[in-house]
Design a protein around this motif. Structure first.
Motif, PDB file in Angstrom:
ATOM      1  N   VAL A  26       0.860  -1.177   0.000  1.00 24.07           N
ATOM      2  CA  VAL A  26       0.000   0.000   0.000  1.00 24.07           C
ATOM      3  C   VAL A  26       0.897   1.229   0.000  1.00 24.07           C
ATOM      4  CG1 VAL A  26      -1.767   1.265   1.286  1.00 24.07           C
ATOM      5  CG2 VAL A  26      -1.821  -1.238   1.217  1.00 24.07           C
ATOM      6  N   ILE A  27       0.573   2.191  -0.849  1.00 21.06           N
ATOM      7  CA  ILE A  27       1.396   3.392  -0.996  1.00 21.06           C
ATOM      8  C   ILE A  27       1.207   4.301   0.207  1.00 21.06           C
ATOM      9  CG2 ILE A  27       1.830   5.441  -2.407  1.00 21.06           C
ATOM     10  CD1 ILE A  27       0.689   3.773  -4.798  1.00 21.06           C
ATOM     11  N   HIS A  61      -3.188   0.401  -3.638  1.00 21.30           N
ATOM     12  CA  HIS A  61      -2.373  -0.817  -3.724  1.00 21.30           C
ATOM     13  C   HIS A  61      -1.521  -0.759  -4.988  1.00 21.30           C
ATOM     14  CE1 HIS A  61      -4.288  -3.155  -0.471  1.00 21.30           C
ATOM     15  NE2 HIS A  61      -5.297  -2.342  -0.726  1.00 21.30           N
ATOM     16  N   VAL A  62      -0.318  -1.328  -4.884  1.00 23.09           N
ATOM     17  CA  VAL A  62       0.605  -1.319  -6.012  1.00 23.09           C
ATOM     18  C   VAL A  62       1.413  -2.610  -6.023  1.00 23.09           C
ATOM     19  CG1 VAL A  62       2.497  -0.163  -4.784  1.00 23.09           C
ATOM     20  CG2 VAL A  62       2.271   0.141  -7.246  1.00 23.09           C
ATOM     21  N   SER A  63       1.797  -3.019  -7.226  1.00 24.49           N
ATOM     22  CA  SER A  63       2.679  -4.166  -7.411  1.00 24.49           C
ATOM     23  C   SER A  63       3.904  -3.671  -8.166  1.00 24.49           C
ATOM     24  CB  SER A  63       1.970  -5.262  -8.203  1.00 24.49           C
ATOM     25  OG  SER A  63       2.845  -6.328  -8.437  1.00 24.49           O
ATOM     26  N   ILE A  78      -0.965  -1.523 -10.972  1.00 25.60           N
ATOM     27  CA  ILE A  78      -2.042  -1.499  -9.984  1.00 25.60           C
ATOM     28  C   ILE A  78      -2.791  -2.812 -10.165  1.00 25.60           C
ATOM     29  CG2 ILE A  78      -4.157  -0.367  -9.244  1.00 25.60           C
ATOM     30  CD1 ILE A  78      -2.980   2.239 -10.337  1.00 25.60           C
ATOM     31  N   PRO A  79      -2.889  -3.625  -9.130  1.00 23.61           N
ATOM     32  CA  PRO A  79      -3.598  -4.906  -9.266  1.00 23.61           C
ATOM     33  C   PRO A  79      -5.011  -4.677  -9.813  1.00 23.61           C
ATOM     34  CG  PRO A  79      -2.476  -4.792  -7.155  1.00 23.61           C
ATOM     35  CD  PRO A  79      -2.379  -3.434  -7.770  1.00 23.61           C
ATOM     36  N   PRO A  80      -5.482  -5.528 -10.733  1.00 25.17           N
ATOM     37  CA  PRO A  80      -6.775  -5.337 -11.374  1.00 25.17           C
ATOM     38  C   PRO A  80      -7.933  -5.184 -10.393  1.00 25.17           C
ATOM     39  CG  PRO A  80      -5.610  -7.142 -12.406  1.00 25.17           C
ATOM     40  CD  PRO A  80      -4.802  -6.714 -11.228  1.00 25.17           C
ATOM     41  N   SER A  81      -7.898  -5.891  -9.298  1.00 26.04           N
ATOM     42  CA  SER A  81      -9.004  -5.801  -8.324  1.00 26.04           C
ATOM     43  C   SER A  81      -8.997  -4.470  -7.573  1.00 26.04           C
ATOM     44  CB  SER A  81      -8.923  -6.953  -7.337  1.00 26.04           C
ATOM     45  OG  SER A  81      -7.706  -6.879  -6.611  1.00 26.04           O
TER      46      SER A  81
END
Length: 83
Positions: A26-27, A61-63, A78-81
């Motif tokens: 989480v940013i 949220h970030v990947s 950014i995760p699709p969900s």
């Protein structure tokens, strides 16, 4: 036996990208001018200019995908969900 070792070595070399690291979080902070993303927990990543940035916001949220050595950011997603 020699063929098995050779085949296994070839497979490892070909699939090197599979060993790249991924960090999810989480940013906590994002500095767009410096291109630095700080995750909750304090881990920071500087995003190279040649890597596209999605719309990042605090609390999102970030990947972050890292290269094989784990020292350079390859992509930021950014995760699709979470979109």
């Amino acid at each position: 036996m020699h063929k098995l070792v050779l085949a296994t070595t070839s497979l490892v070399l070909i699939s090197g990208a599979a060993f790249a690291s991924e960090v999810n979080g989480v940013i906590a902070k994002f500095n767009p001018a410096a291109r630095v993303v700080t995750l909750e927990g304090g881990k920071s990543f500087t995003i190279p200019r040649d890597v596209a940035l999605p719309l990042l916001r605090r609390g999102g949220h970030v990947s972050i995908q890292l290269d094989d050595e784990g020292d350079k950011v390859d992509s930021v997603l950014i995760p699709p969900s979470m979109m």
